[in-house]
Design a protein around this motif. Sequence first.
Motif, short mmCIF file in Angstrom:
data_model
loop_
_atom_site.label_atom_id
_atom_site.label_comp_id
_atom_site.label_asym_id
_atom_site.label_seq_id
_atom_site.Cartn_x
_atom_site.Cartn_y
_atom_site.Cartn_z
N UNK A 96 63.59 -5.77 62.94
CA UNK A 96 63.32 -4.48 63.57
C UNK A 96 64.34 -4.16 64.65
N UNK A 97 64.69 -5.14 65.47
CA UNK A 97 65.69 -4.93 66.52
C UNK A 97 67.02 -4.50 65.89
N UNK A 98 67.46 -5.24 64.88
CA UNK A 98 68.74 -4.93 64.24
C UNK A 98 68.69 -3.58 63.53
N UNK A 99 67.61 -3.30 62.81
CA UNK A 99 67.50 -2.03 62.09
C UNK A 99 67.53 -0.82 63.02
N UNK A 100 67.00 -0.98 64.22
CA UNK A 100 67.03 0.13 65.18
C UNK A 100 68.44 0.42 65.68
N UNK A 101 69.38 -0.44 65.38
CA UNK A 101 70.75 -0.27 65.83
C UNK A 101 71.74 -0.09 64.68
N UNK A 102 71.22 0.09 63.48
CA UNK A 102 72.06 0.26 62.29
C UNK A 102 71.71 1.57 61.60
N UNK A 103 72.68 2.12 60.86
CA UNK A 103 72.39 3.38 60.16
C UNK A 103 71.47 3.13 58.96
N UNK A 104 70.55 4.05 58.70
CA UNK A 104 69.71 3.90 57.50
C UNK A 104 70.52 4.21 56.26
#
Length: 179
Positions: A96-104
Amino acid sequence: MSIEKIVEQALQDGYLTPAMEAEVGRICDNVSELSIEEYMALDRLMGSLLTGEVVAVPRKQFINVMEELVLTEAIARVAEIEATSESSLDVGDIAAYALNRLPPLYATTEEGANFQRQTAQAQLQDLISQQVSEAINRYLDRPNFFPERQALGKNTGNEVVRQVSALLQTYAPNFEQKL
């Protein structure tokens, strides 16, 4: 909002959204026993779903390929760390932490998903690895403020709601109207 109002809204609109279904679940999880009116409203909703009077809007008609890529990276990294140390890490928190900082990277077809995977692996793998590393570092350094926190999908709630939700998921797609 009450269960009865949600059911009335679903009957009026002709569809039950995932948010409406989640709200019914939340209400039921927070009460020890449902009232007769609430049972009747849920029964009415089930009947309308079975007849097609109300259509359940599918939860997802798309995927975020980035979730799959980040989870793969996070699981591999967490396994390495846990094999060589006493640390225990939560893959969900790290992802979740990483996904919040990566483009979908959304896709609606298998072909689109394969394209997104190939593109991401070619152009974003370093960024994915970097964000997963940052997430792991943050996780290892975090204070334990909320040990009582409840992970998504792991709450214990009213059995009736789980049964209704399971029935909705089983029967409602059969009544989905194709446009």
